[in-house]
Design a protein around this motif. Structure first.
Motif, PDB file in Angstrom:
ATOM      1  N   ASP A  83       6.101  12.555   0.346  1.00 15.24           N
ATOM      2  CA  ASP A  83       6.524  12.512   1.852  1.00 15.24           C
ATOM      3  C   ASP A  83       7.840  12.418   1.604  1.00 15.24           C
ATOM      4  O   ASP A  83       8.568  11.505   2.791  1.00 15.24           O
ATOM      5  CB  ASP A  83       5.604  11.462   2.621  1.00 15.24           C
ATOM      6  CG  ASP A  83       5.929  10.088   1.829  1.00 15.24           C
ATOM      7  OD1 ASP A  83       6.421  10.059   0.903  1.00 15.24           O
ATOM      8  OD2 ASP A  83       5.572   9.196   2.739  1.00 15.24           O
TER       9      ASP A  83
ATOM     10  N   GLN B   2       1.068  -1.191   0.104  1.00 17.60           N
ATOM     11  CA  GLN B   2      -0.048   0.129   0.141  1.00 17.60           C
ATOM     12  C   GLN B   2       0.872   1.183   0.071  1.00 17.60           C
ATOM     13  O   GLN B   2       1.414   1.554   0.929  1.00 17.60           O
ATOM     14  CB  GLN B   2      -0.893  -0.113   1.224  1.00 17.60           C
ATOM     15  CG  GLN B   2      -1.859  -1.127   1.230  1.00 17.60           C
ATOM     16  CD  GLN B   2      -3.076  -1.148   2.348  1.00 17.60           C
ATOM     17  OE1 GLN B   2      -2.796  -0.069   3.108  1.00 17.60           O
ATOM     18  NE2 GLN B   2      -4.009  -2.071   2.394  1.00 17.60           N
TER      19      GLN B   2
ATOM     20  N   THR C 101       1.557   5.223  -0.468  1.00 23.45           N
ATOM     21  CA  THR C 101       1.083   6.498  -0.295  1.00 23.45           C
ATOM     22  C   THR C 101       0.962   7.354  -1.419  1.00 23.45           C
ATOM     23  O   THR C 101       1.652   7.249  -2.309  1.00 23.45           O
ATOM     24  CB  THR C 101       1.637   7.438   0.706  1.00 23.45           C
ATOM     25  OG1 THR C 101       0.938   8.561   1.119  1.00 23.45           O
ATOM     26  CG2 THR C 101       3.191   7.508   0.542  1.00 23.45           C
ATOM     27  N   ASP C 102       0.026   8.250  -1.642  1.00 26.68           N
ATOM     28  CA  ASP C 102      -0.138   9.067  -2.696  1.00 26.68           C
ATOM     29  C   ASP C 102       0.378  10.372  -2.621  1.00 26.68           C
ATOM     30  O   ASP C 102       0.716  11.338  -3.497  1.00 26.68           O
ATOM     31  CB  ASP C 102      -1.663   9.186  -3.243  1.00 26.68           C
ATOM     32  CG  ASP C 102      -2.018   8.051  -3.787  1.00 26.68           C
ATOM     33  OD1 ASP C 102      -1.500   7.262  -4.246  1.00 26.68           O
ATOM     34  OD2 ASP C 102      -3.399   7.643  -3.518  1.00 26.68           O
ATOM     35  N   LYS C 103       0.696  10.688  -1.042  1.00 29.38           N
ATOM     36  CA  LYS C 103       1.166  11.949  -1.083  1.00 29.38           C
ATOM     37  C   LYS C 103       2.934  12.024  -1.244  1.00 29.38           C
ATOM     38  O   LYS C 103       3.565  11.134  -1.084  1.00 29.38           O
ATOM     39  CB  LYS C 103       0.931  12.499   0.560  1.00 29.38           C
ATOM     40  CG  LYS C 103       1.817  11.481   1.514  1.00 29.38           C
ATOM     41  CD  LYS C 103       1.417  12.172   2.972  1.00 29.38           C
ATOM     42  CE  LYS C 103       2.228  11.267   4.010  1.00 29.38           C
ATOM     43  NZ  LYS C 103       1.803  11.598   5.218  1.00 29.38           N
TER      44      LYS C 103
ATOM     45  N   GLU D 157       7.726   0.473   1.858  1.00 31.61           N
ATOM     46  CA  GLU D 157       6.493   0.157   1.363  1.00 31.61           C
ATOM     47  C   GLU D 157       6.565  -0.925   0.538  1.00 31.61           C
ATOM     48  O   GLU D 157       5.540  -1.612  -0.024  1.00 31.61           O
ATOM     49  CB  GLU D 157       6.059   1.348   0.519  1.00 31.61           C
ATOM     50  CG  GLU D 157       5.672   2.589   1.145  1.00 31.61           C
ATOM     51  CD  GLU D 157       5.027   3.583   0.092  1.00 31.61           C
ATOM     52  OE1 GLU D 157       4.041   4.400   0.461  1.00 31.61           O
ATOM     53  OE2 GLU D 157       5.693   4.219  -0.878  1.00 31.61           O
TER      54      GLU D 157
END
Length: 350
Positions: A38, A32, A34-36, A117
């Protein structure tokens, strides 16, 4: 103090890319992402960024950030980047990958198996064989991208991943050029201690006994204990290189919530496989070009100097960066010799 030392060891085009990643049967169900944004660095206006995944032959799914130059056309040379050992792609490797994309390469920065990730359980484990495969799987992925010339693929390994990059270059003939920056030989430092101060059968036996006792405890508890990582508050009178690590991993400069080194550290038994492996034993057989980059004042400089002596041929080089310590080459863009790295890859990935 010994725990601190041990802890410090454990350092447009997008549519085509998406179609290609689907064609090689990527499975994103295990990760999974993240779309942000970071990262510990800003997004460059000169690149197109996307998240991608690919499989290893051990079945883990590797999560990566891809950086594609906004300018240029045709098939690109490509570079896979990972490290430092215990870091994530949002830290140093991403900075290297984005910078090299700004300079005309398709790049990926990836999280090793069992970290960040990427998939793989139990978490926070490392393995010389699996981590070498992580690099090879990255080459698999890049080789099948529509806008990459599969005959022009290189790799960059940072810190402990510098040694793993050399291991990958020794076994994977598709890797045409390799850069190892601020390199650690993880098997040497785990087996022998810093500066080979624990290089004896007796000391290794003590380490093995402790880790195997930990295995028994972990099996009984049903959970793998972690080594604790760097402390939240730096004690006085620690070695300078520990303070340097702290200044990166535990401060806003380099802290990341998914980084092993920024948080709870590795599983205590993770080092076992490195005790039984001589990571750089075959690097004298690397035919392709290699550039080793190290800081003049880095405590780890001896790893690159030893490795350079093992490398054969006139296409190997050692670049010493004046005044730089070990972690300066994680993110100090004023010190990392990106011009030389760019020239190296442009000459050897042409």
């Amino acid at each position: 103090m010994k725990k601190l030392l041990a802890t410090a060891i454990l350092c447009s085009a997008l549519s085509g890319l998406t179609a290609c990643s689907t064609a090689i049967n990527n499975d994103t169900s295990e990760v999974q992402m993240t779309d942000k944004w970071d990262k510990t660095f800003k997004l460059s206006e000169k690149v197109i960024h996307s998240k991608v995944t690919f499989k290893t032959r051990f079945g883990t799914t590797i999560a990566a950030d891809m950086y594609v130059p906004k300018s240029g056309e045709g098939k690109y040379a490509a570079i896979a980047v990972s490290g430092p050992f215990g870091a994530v792609k949002e830290q140093s490797s991403g900075l290297y990958a984005q910078t090299m994309a700004e300079r005309g390469f398709v790049t990926i920065a990836f999280d090793p198996s069992f970290t960040g990730e990427s998939s793989g359980t139990p978490r926070y484990m490392a393995s010389p064989d699996i981590n070498t495969e992580d690099f090879q799987a990255a080459v698999d992925f890049l080789s099948n991208l529509q806008n990459v010339d599969k005959e022009r693929i290189g790799i960059i390994g940072i810190c402990g991943w510098g040694g793993i990059a050399l291991k990958a270059a020794a076994v994977d003939t598709r890797i045409k050029a390799t850069v190892a920056s601020t390199m650690y030989d993880m098997s040497r430092v785990i087996r022998n201690g810093y500066f080979d101060s624990e290089d004896s059968k007796e000391k290794r036996h003590e380490k093995l006994a402790a880790m195997n006792a930990q295995r028994t405890k972990d099996a009984a508890d049903g959970v793998y204990d972690r080594d604790g990582g760097l402390p939240d508050v730096l004690p006085e009178n620690v070695p300078q290189f520990v303070a340097d690590y702290y200044s990166y991993y535990k401060q806003p400069r380099g802290y990341h919530e998914r980084s092993v080194n920024s948080n709870g550290g590795w599983a205590k038994v993770s080092a076992l496989s490195f005790m039984n492996t001589h990571l750089l034993s075959t690097i004298g057989e690397i035919d392709s070009p290699v550039m080793l980059v190290h800081g003049e004042k880095a405590h780890s400089r001896y790893f690159s100097e030893t490795a350079f002596k093992q490398l054969k041929g006139d296409n190997k080089s050692l670049v010493i960066v004046p005044g730089a310590n070990h972690v300066d080459l994680y993110d100090r863009t004023d010190l990392i010799p990106f011009n030389q790295i760019e020239d190296f890859f442009k000459v050897n990935l042409k």
